[in-house]
Design a protein around this motif. Structure first.
Motif, PDB file in Angstrom:
ATOM      1  N   ARG A  92      -4.983 -13.781   7.523  1.00  0.00           N
ATOM      2  CA  ARG A  92      -6.584 -13.877   7.540  1.00  0.00           C
ATOM      3  C   ARG A  92      -6.992 -13.958   5.689  1.00  0.00           C
ATOM      4  NH1 ARG A  92      -9.905 -11.659  11.306  1.00  0.00           N
ATOM      5  NH2 ARG A  92     -11.318 -12.687  10.092  1.00  0.00           N
ATOM      6  N   PRO A  93      -6.709 -15.268   5.414  1.00  0.00           N
ATOM      7  CA  PRO A  93      -7.102 -15.625   4.069  1.00  0.00           C
ATOM      8  C   PRO A  93      -8.424 -15.094   3.518  1.00  0.00           C
ATOM      9  CG  PRO A  93      -6.522 -17.392   5.004  1.00  0.00           C
ATOM     10  CD  PRO A  93      -6.115 -16.393   6.129  1.00  0.00           C
ATOM     11  N   ASP A  94      -9.356 -15.076   4.633  1.00  0.00           N
ATOM     12  CA  ASP A  94     -10.928 -14.733   4.169  1.00  0.00           C
ATOM     13  C   ASP A  94     -11.175 -13.425   4.053  1.00  0.00           C
ATOM     14  OD1 ASP A  94      -9.906 -14.454   7.053  1.00  0.00           O
ATOM     15  OD2 ASP A  94     -11.998 -14.094   7.757  1.00  0.00           O
ATOM     16  N   ARG A  95     -10.122 -12.387   4.412  1.00  0.00           N
ATOM     17  CA  ARG A  95     -10.280 -10.920   4.269  1.00  0.00           C
ATOM     18  C   ARG A  95      -9.826 -10.647   2.931  1.00  0.00           C
ATOM     19  NH1 ARG A  95     -11.389  -8.909   9.458  1.00  0.00           N
ATOM     20  NH2 ARG A  95     -12.012  -6.530   8.422  1.00  0.00           N
ATOM     21  N   PRO A  96     -10.413  -9.683   2.133  1.00  0.00           N
ATOM     22  CA  PRO A  96      -9.616  -8.723   1.077  1.00  0.00           C
ATOM     23  C   PRO A  96      -8.685  -7.935   1.736  1.00  0.00           C
ATOM     24  CG  PRO A  96     -12.055  -8.844   0.725  1.00  0.00           C
ATOM     25  CD  PRO A  96     -11.846  -9.328   2.069  1.00  0.00           C
ATOM     26  N   VAL A  97      -7.628  -7.807   1.212  1.00  0.00           N
ATOM     27  CA  VAL A  97      -6.527  -6.950   1.811  1.00  0.00           C
ATOM     28  C   VAL A  97      -6.120  -5.738   0.571  1.00  0.00           C
ATOM     29  CG1 VAL A  97      -4.307  -6.698   3.077  1.00  0.00           C
ATOM     30  CG2 VAL A  97      -5.987  -8.513   3.431  1.00  0.00           C
ATOM     31  N   VAL A  98      -6.139  -4.412   1.007  1.00  0.00           N
ATOM     32  CA  VAL A  98      -5.623  -3.411  -0.025  1.00  0.00           C
ATOM     33  C   VAL A  98      -4.780  -2.499   0.790  1.00  0.00           C
ATOM     34  CG1 VAL A  98      -6.304  -1.464  -1.401  1.00  0.00           C
ATOM     35  CG2 VAL A  98      -7.959  -3.590  -1.264  1.00  0.00           C
ATOM     36  N   ALA A  99      -3.537  -2.347   0.287  1.00  0.00           N
ATOM     37  CA  ALA A  99      -2.652  -1.391   0.777  1.00  0.00           C
ATOM     38  C   ALA A  99      -2.490  -0.256  -0.047  1.00  0.00           C
ATOM     39  CB  ALA A  99      -1.147  -2.089   0.668  1.00  0.00           C
ATOM     40  N   VAL A 100      -2.964   0.954   0.606  1.00  0.00           N
ATOM     41  CA  VAL A 100      -2.574   2.224  -0.304  1.00  0.00           C
ATOM     42  C   VAL A 100      -1.473   3.042   0.281  1.00  0.00           C
ATOM     43  CG1 VAL A 100      -4.061   4.471  -0.663  1.00  0.00           C
ATOM     44  CG2 VAL A 100      -5.240   2.298  -0.416  1.00  0.00           C
ATOM     45  N   VAL A 101      -0.473   3.129  -0.646  1.00  0.00           N
ATOM     46  CA  VAL A 101       0.951   3.919   0.046  1.00  0.00           C
ATOM     47  C   VAL A 101       1.238   4.875  -1.147  1.00  0.00           C
ATOM     48  CG1 VAL A 101       1.598   1.518   1.025  1.00  0.00           C
ATOM     49  CG2 VAL A 101       2.280   2.126  -1.286  1.00  0.00           C
ATOM     50  N   GLY A 102       1.864   5.913  -0.887  1.00  0.00           N
ATOM     51  CA  GLY A 102       2.758   6.799  -1.683  1.00  0.00           C
ATOM     52  C   GLY A 102       3.780   6.087  -2.297  1.00  0.00           C
ATOM     53  N   ASP A 103       4.358   6.622  -3.166  1.00  0.00           N
ATOM     54  CA  ASP A 103       5.413   5.984  -4.030  1.00  0.00           C
ATOM     55  C   ASP A 103       6.648   5.906  -3.014  1.00  0.00           C
ATOM     56  OD1 ASP A 103       5.546   8.646  -4.657  1.00  0.00           O
ATOM     57  OD2 ASP A 103       5.955   8.487  -6.691  1.00  0.00           O
ATOM     58  N   GLY A 104       6.819   7.113  -2.485  1.00  0.00           N
ATOM     59  CA  GLY A 104       8.222   7.209  -1.566  1.00  0.00           C
ATOM     60  C   GLY A 104       8.057   6.100  -0.386  1.00  0.00           C
ATOM     61  N   ASN A 140       3.422  10.253  -7.308  1.00  0.00           N
ATOM     62  CA  ASN A 140       3.968  11.633  -7.809  1.00  0.00           C
ATOM     63  C   ASN A 140       5.447  11.698  -8.054  1.00  0.00           C
ATOM     64  OD1 ASN A 140       4.528  11.896  -5.210  1.00  0.00           O
ATOM     65  ND2 ASN A 140       2.519  12.785  -4.894  1.00  0.00           N
ATOM     66  N   GLY A 141       6.162  10.894  -7.628  1.00  0.00           N
ATOM     67  CA  GLY A 141       7.483  11.074  -8.004  1.00  0.00           C
ATOM     68  C   GLY A 141       8.271  12.044  -7.030  1.00  0.00           C
TER      69      GLY A 141
END
Length: 536
Positions: free
Chosen positions: A419-431, A457-458
């Motif tokens: 879906r190149p028409d949609r902005p995509v954001v991933a929100v992940v923890g560092d682990g 947060n390591g």
């Protein structure tokens, strides 16, 4: 030159428009992939978990099967966790698994796959091992239908020499060229649900991942308006089943029975749509709901219908039922007060303050485009994310229903590719990010404009919290034997994989980079990782 099994297989994939191939190839796939036809797109991932993760994101965003190619035993074994996630997320995948040369399998040569169906079990919805090379194209066609109808990975195991065998031009494929589904609900079924809701004084809706499409959202908004009732999202839902900025959206159901009974107390009828009844996490004694509350479920997932402790289960496409149902119900009087939640974003922190997850989510919520796809994998701060960042469009939220880590980064890459028409954001923890960090190479190499926000947060914060709670219950100290990993630099790892990255340590830096990035995110042609330092 006579047509080969490989030629016939490519023809089958073209028929279904399945010309994007996600892979981390091995020697058993060389005969298939060398000199790939020009109309096929090959997407390399650096680990098999990322192969399946990217294909999962692509399939969910495109709403049709994606093709993943895995090496024999070792490659399939590396992908098992991601295949399990794809199954629970109901992602349709056609998975080609390589095998040693058929002509000497009896001698168990090097790289021979032993009981490959068992290696993947129980994740696949179907496994095909064609008895002869000429049956491979038909197995692929059937796998495409099995994956689409059963919403999960369908495996086809193919020995490497099969691809160059002559095709059987005179035999029909053992799969339909076209399969048509009926989607209309039976009038008597709609009437039964109408009776179920009309007899209730205080109904409530529960929605889930199975209702995440524009038609279902529209039908459920109309139904909620008629009923004037609160709408809850299933716990641990992989997708949003209702606009979460709607005035009747009440929030996410708790995953424990005691709190669930409190939330649903006073409601005499619960209609769950595209959601299980009810998803739990900690084992708690007692009933799911209080006495006097009836439950009905509408789902297109047979397994979900079969295991639901409900008074009435309807196996049908949610939009096909809820649209006509809303038209039949009379509109109830407006309630005396609000029935949904309100979102109060915290104020930006003072300059120089150490960032916390709620600061990051509030800054994101203020800038996130309405049509953005948010892919989540931050276990310790998931409730905060749900509270502060609503999904406002279908496919606006995506998470791993199965709970395994390593989903979000490759899935976000796959979503953006589909879906190149949609902005995509991933929100992940560092682990969480470290389980599939290799997917950033694919994002950078193929110019996939996804934004990855890593809360660093390591440590495994969710595991620390669970250990502390266990210590409280068992009169122990809750001491965890695992160390922190502060020395790991996610931004450094990203750059080593060719992916642009920035380390963010202050509120000013966070707001500046989001203001710079968000307006052009829909047009971005390269990924960006924000390695955001957050307080423990």
């Amino acid at each position: 030159m006579p047509a080969t099994v490989r030629d016939a297989a490519f023809a089958v994939l073209r028929r279904f428009g399945a010309t994007t191939l996600f892979a981390n190839p091995g020697s058993t796939e060389i005969t298939l992939l060398t000199d790939l036809p020009d109309d096929f797109e090959f997407v390399l991932a650096l680990h098999e978990g990322s192969v399946v993760g990217m294909a999962t994101g692509w399939a969910l965003a495109a709403d049709r099967p994606a093709v993943a190619i895995l090496h024999t035993t070792a490659g399939l074994g590396n992908a098992v966790g991601a295949l399990a996630t794809a199954r629970v997320n109901r992602a349709p995948l056609v998975v080609l698994v390589g095998q040693q040369d058929r002509r000497h399998l009896a001698l168990e040569p090097f790289l021979a796959g032993h009981r490959l169906d068992d290696v993947a079990a129980p994740a696949p919805v179907w496994v095909g091992e064609p008895p002869r090379p000429q049956d491979v194209p038909g197995a692929l066609a059937r796998a495409w239908h099995e994956a689409r109808d059963h919403r999960g990975p369908a495996l086809v195991i193919v020995p490497m020499d099969d691809w160059l065998a002559p095709a059987a031009d005179d035999e029909p494929l053992p799969a339909p060229a076209r399969l048509v589904r009926t989607t209309a609900a039976e009038p008597e079924v709609v009437a039964e649900l109408e009776k179920f809701l009309s007899g209730a004084e205080k109904p409530v809706l529960v929605v889930g991942a199975g209702a995440d499409d524009a038609e279902s959202w529209h039908a459920l908004e109309a139904l909620a308006q008629r009923l004037r009732c609160p709408v809850w999202q299933e716990a641990f839902g992989a997708r949003a089943g209702f606009p979460q900025d709607h005035p009747q959206f009440a929030g996410h159901l708790p995953a424990g029975r005691a709190e669930l009974r409190k939330v649903l107390a006073g409601h005499d009828a619960v209609l769950a749509v595209g959601a299980p009844v009810f998803r739990q996490y900690p084992r708690e004694p007692g009933r799911l709901i209080g006495p006097g509350t009836r439950v009905a479920v509408v789902t297109d997932d047979p397994d979900e219908a079969h295991r639901s402790p409900a008074d009435l289960a309807v196996l049908a496409r949610p939009a096909a039922v809820c649209g006509p149902l809303a038209e039949r119900l009379p509109e109830r009087p407006a309630p005396g007060g609000p029935v949904g939640r309100t979102i109060d974003l915290p104020a930006p922190p003072a300059p120089g303050t150490r960032l916390a997850p709620d600061h990051v989510f509030a800054a994101l919520a203020r800038r996130l485009p309405r049509d953005a796809v948010l892919v989540e994998e931050t276990p310790s701060s998931r409730p905060l994310l749900h509270a502060l960042v609503p999904a406002r469009a279908p496919l606006g939220f995506l998470s791993a229903a199965m709970g395994g880590l390593g989903f979000a980064v490759p899935a976000a890459v796959g979503v953006r590719m589909a879906r190149p028409d949609r902005p995509v954001v991933a929100v992940v923890g560092d682990g969480s990010s470290l389980y599939a960090i290799q997917a950033l190479w694919s994002a950078a190499h193929y110019g996939v404009g996804v934004l990855v926000i890593v809360l660093a947060n390591g440590r495994y914060a969710i595991m620390d919290e669970l250990a502390a709670r266990h210590g409280e219950r068992s009169a122990g100290r809750g001491a965890a034997p695992w160390p922190a990993f502060d020395e790991v630099s996610v931004s450094g790892l990203a750059r080593s994989l060719g992916c642009p990255a920035r380390r963010v340590e202050t509120p000013e830096e966070l707001e500046s980079v989001l203001d710079e990035t968000m307006p052009g995110l829909a047009q971005a042609d390269r990924p960006l990782v924000l390695d955001v330092a957050v307080a423990r």
